[in-house]
Design a protein around this motif. Structure first.
Motif, short mmCIF file in Angstrom:
data_model
loop_
_atom_site.label_atom_id
_atom_site.label_comp_id
_atom_site.label_asym_id
_atom_site.label_seq_id
_atom_site.Cartn_x
_atom_site.Cartn_y
_atom_site.Cartn_z
N TYR A 15 0.79 -1.22 -0.03
CA TYR A 15 -0.17 0.03 0.14
C TYR A 15 0.82 1.19 -0.15
O TYR A 15 1.85 1.45 0.96
CB TYR A 15 -1.05 0.10 1.24
N ASP A 41 1.28 -8.92 -0.25
CA ASP A 41 -0.15 -8.60 0.16
C ASP A 41 -0.37 -7.24 -0.95
O ASP A 41 0.40 -6.21 -0.94
CB ASP A 41 -0.34 -8.06 1.35
N LEU A 179 3.66 -1.26 11.75
CA LEU A 179 4.69 0.04 12.00
C LEU A 179 3.68 1.27 12.16
O LEU A 179 4.32 2.50 12.41
CB LEU A 179 5.63 0.26 10.88
N ALA A 227 4.94 -2.62 4.96
CA ALA A 227 5.26 -2.21 3.46
C ALA A 227 6.47 -1.23 3.51
O ALA A 227 6.68 -0.54 4.57
CB ALA A 227 3.98 -1.20 3.12
N THR A 228 7.23 -1.33 2.47
CA THR A 228 8.37 -0.38 2.19
C THR A 228 8.50 -0.12 0.74
O THR A 228 8.38 -0.99 0.01
CB THR A 228 9.58 -0.86 3.18
N SER A 229 9.15 1.18 0.68
CA SER A 229 9.50 1.31 -0.48
C SER A 229 11.15 1.23 -0.90
O SER A 229 11.66 1.64 -1.83
CB SER A 229 9.06 3.03 -0.90
N ARG A 233 15.34 -1.62 3.79
CA ARG A 233 14.31 -2.00 4.85
C ARG A 233 13.42 -3.20 4.37
O ARG A 233 12.97 -4.00 5.51
CB ARG A 233 13.37 -0.78 4.73
N ASN A 237 13.44 -5.72 7.54
CA ASN A 237 11.98 -6.36 8.23
C ASN A 237 12.05 -7.90 8.03
O ASN A 237 11.47 -8.39 9.03
CB ASN A 237 10.89 -5.60 7.15
N1 NAP Z 1 -6.96 -4.29 4.38
C1 NAP Z 1 -6.73 -3.39 4.57
O1 NAP Z 1 -7.87 -2.74 5.19
C2 NAP Z 1 -5.45 -2.85 4.81
C3 NAP Z 1 -5.09 -1.56 5.43
C4 NAP Z 1 -3.97 -1.11 5.51
C5 NAP Z 1 -2.91 -1.79 5.26
N2 NAP Z 1 -3.04 -3.25 4.59
C6 NAP Z 1 -1.82 -3.85 4.11
O2 NAP Z 1 -1.05 -4.00 5.25
C7 NAP Z 1 0.52 -3.51 4.66
C8 NAP Z 1 1.21 -2.80 5.78
O3 NAP Z 1 0.34 -1.82 6.51
P1 NAP Z 1 0.75 -0.30 5.88
O4 NAP Z 1 1.56 -0.14 4.77
O5 NAP Z 1 -0.38 0.52 6.21
O6 NAP Z 1 1.65 0.35 7.36
P2 NAP Z 1 2.93 -0.09 7.94
O7 NAP Z 1 3.71 -1.55 7.30
O8 NAP Z 1 2.92 -0.14 9.30
O9 NAP Z 1 4.06 0.99 7.56
C9 NAP Z 1 4.57 1.23 6.26
C10 NAP Z 1 5.42 2.46 6.43
O10 NAP Z 1 6.63 2.11 7.22
C11 NAP Z 1 7.77 2.51 6.70
N3 NAP Z 1 8.62 1.46 7.01
C12 NAP Z 1 8.73 0.14 6.65
N4 NAP Z 1 9.95 -0.48 6.95
C13 NAP Z 1 10.47 0.50 7.55
C14 NAP Z 1 11.82 0.47 8.48
N5 NAP Z 1 12.38 -0.72 8.43
N6 NAP Z 1 12.43 1.69 9.14
C15 NAP Z 1 11.64 2.77 9.03
N7 NAP Z 1 10.49 2.72 8.29
C16 NAP Z 1 9.90 1.76 7.56
C17 NAP Z 1 7.33 2.65 5.08
O11 NAP Z 1 8.05 3.75 4.60
P3 NAP Z 1 9.40 3.48 3.45
O12 NAP Z 1 8.55 3.46 2.45
O13 NAP Z 1 10.04 4.98 3.49
O14 NAP Z 1 10.19 2.50 4.09
C18 NAP Z 1 5.94 3.04 4.97
O15 NAP Z 1 5.84 4.44 5.43
C19 NAP Z 1 -0.11 -2.34 3.58
O16 NAP Z 1 1.01 -2.07 2.83
C20 NAP Z 1 -1.22 -3.38 2.99
O17 NAP Z 1 -0.52 -4.26 2.15
C21 NAP Z 1 -4.19 -3.38 4.47
#
Ligand code: NAP
Length: 261
Positions: A15, A41, A179, A227-229, A233, A237
């Motif tokens: 995402y 995912d 995160l 998620a990460t870009s 990372r 992770n």
């Molecule tokens: N079904 C649903 O309703 C729903 C809702 C939300 C999410 N999701 C799924 O769950 C996944 C994860 O949730 P999310 O993307 O919302 O949030 P998350 O994984 O909690 O956080 C993503 C953020 O963390 C940063 N990040 C990742 N690894 C890092 C690291 N090692 N150190 C520092 N920053 C780090 C990323 O930035 P950088 O890119 O700069 O690393 C990004 O901004 C989504 O991508 C999606 O596939 C599903």
């Protein structure tokens, strides 16, 4: 009842990271695969993320586990989304009903797809605890193999009903937002290098790894999908997906750091 039906593993969320940037996706997905992550995912709701993921997986599709979603208010639209998922080379390992959108209408045709062997498992997701009543009703039908919910030291509502229910039903749990969501607000609560010393024996070098391992330590959790870009990372992770898991004291320490402001 058997738990951890898919894991424990760290996967990769998609995402708001690479969207339509296939080159970036190739780097991040490649790094994740090299580091041992297998679960990816996505969703039709994430702009062009599915297309980028499909392209990035092309050479290594056989070793990946694709968890994507249907997010549509009509069966007709859902079927269009499903057709577009041929980009995953004719197979989806976990097809999830995103945010419970008209889930009762979608279940029968998705079950037929599963019976035909084009989908391995069916799941259901919701990001909001306000919808956990409905999520519970969906799970109690016994027609889902997996559930995806948020879990982190500051989002623990699923621990009360959804995780116990998943355990009772013997279904897999996928954790979103480990995160804290886009922008990683929890990572910004990094307690600093010295504070992480007690976590080093558990293979933890960074605060993000501490948060991921915190979620994966719960024995009811199968997959955590940060998620990460950034390829570095993705590697960082993925390393949090290896045992040893956190004992109670160290897990509480992570909670204290994450909630101290
Ligand atoms: N079904 C649903 O309703 C729903 C809702 C939300 C999410 N999701 C799924 O769950 C996944 C994860 O949730 P999310 O993307 O919302 O949030 P998350 O994984 O909690 O956080 C993503 C953020 O963390 C940063 N990040 C990742 N690894 C890092 C690291 N090692 N150190 C520092 N920053 C780090 C990323 O930035 P950088 O890119 O700069 O690393 C990004 O901004 C989504 O991508 C999606 O596939 C599903």
């Amino acid at each position: 009842m058997e738990q951890r039906r898919l894991g424990p593993v760290v996967g990769l969320g998609t995402y708001a990271t690479f969207e339509g940037d296939t080159r970036l996706a190739g780097g991040v997905v490649g790094a994740a695969l090299d580091a041992g992550s297998r679960v990816f995912d996505s969703s039709p709701m994430y702009g062009r993320a599915e297309a980028s993921l499909g392209a990035a997986l092309r050479e290594r599709r056989a070793v990946a586990f694709v968890a994507t979603k249907i997010w549509a208010s009509s069966v007709e639209e859902a079927r269009r989304q499903y057709e577009a998922q041929r980009r995953f080379f004719g197979r989806v390992e976990l097809e999830q009903l995103h945010n419970l959108v008209v889930w009762r209408e979608h279940l029968p045709w998705l079950e037929a797809e599963r019976d035909a062997g084009r989908v391995d498992r069916l799941g259901v997701t919701h990001y909001s605890a306000g919808s956990f009543d409905e999520l519970e009703r969906a799970l109690r039908t016994g027609r889902f193999d997996a559930v995806q919910v948020p879990l982190s030291p500051v989002e623990r509502e699923c621990e009360r009903r959804i995780l116990p229910l998943a355990e009772e039903l013997g279904i897999a749990v996928v954790v979103m937002r480990p995160l804290g969501g886009t922008g990683a607000p929890l990572v910004r609560r990094d307690p600093g290098e010295a504070a992480l010393d007690p976590l080093h024996p558990f293979g933890i070098e960074t605060w993000a790894q501490a948060l991921i391992k915190w979620a994966l330590t719960d024995p009811r959790v199968d997959v955590v999908i940060p998620a990460t870009s950034r390829p570095d990372r993705a590697r960082e992770n993925a390393r949090a997906g290896e045992p040893p898991w956190l004992p109670e004291g160290e897990r509480s320490l992570v909670e204290r750091y994450a909630t101290r402001f």
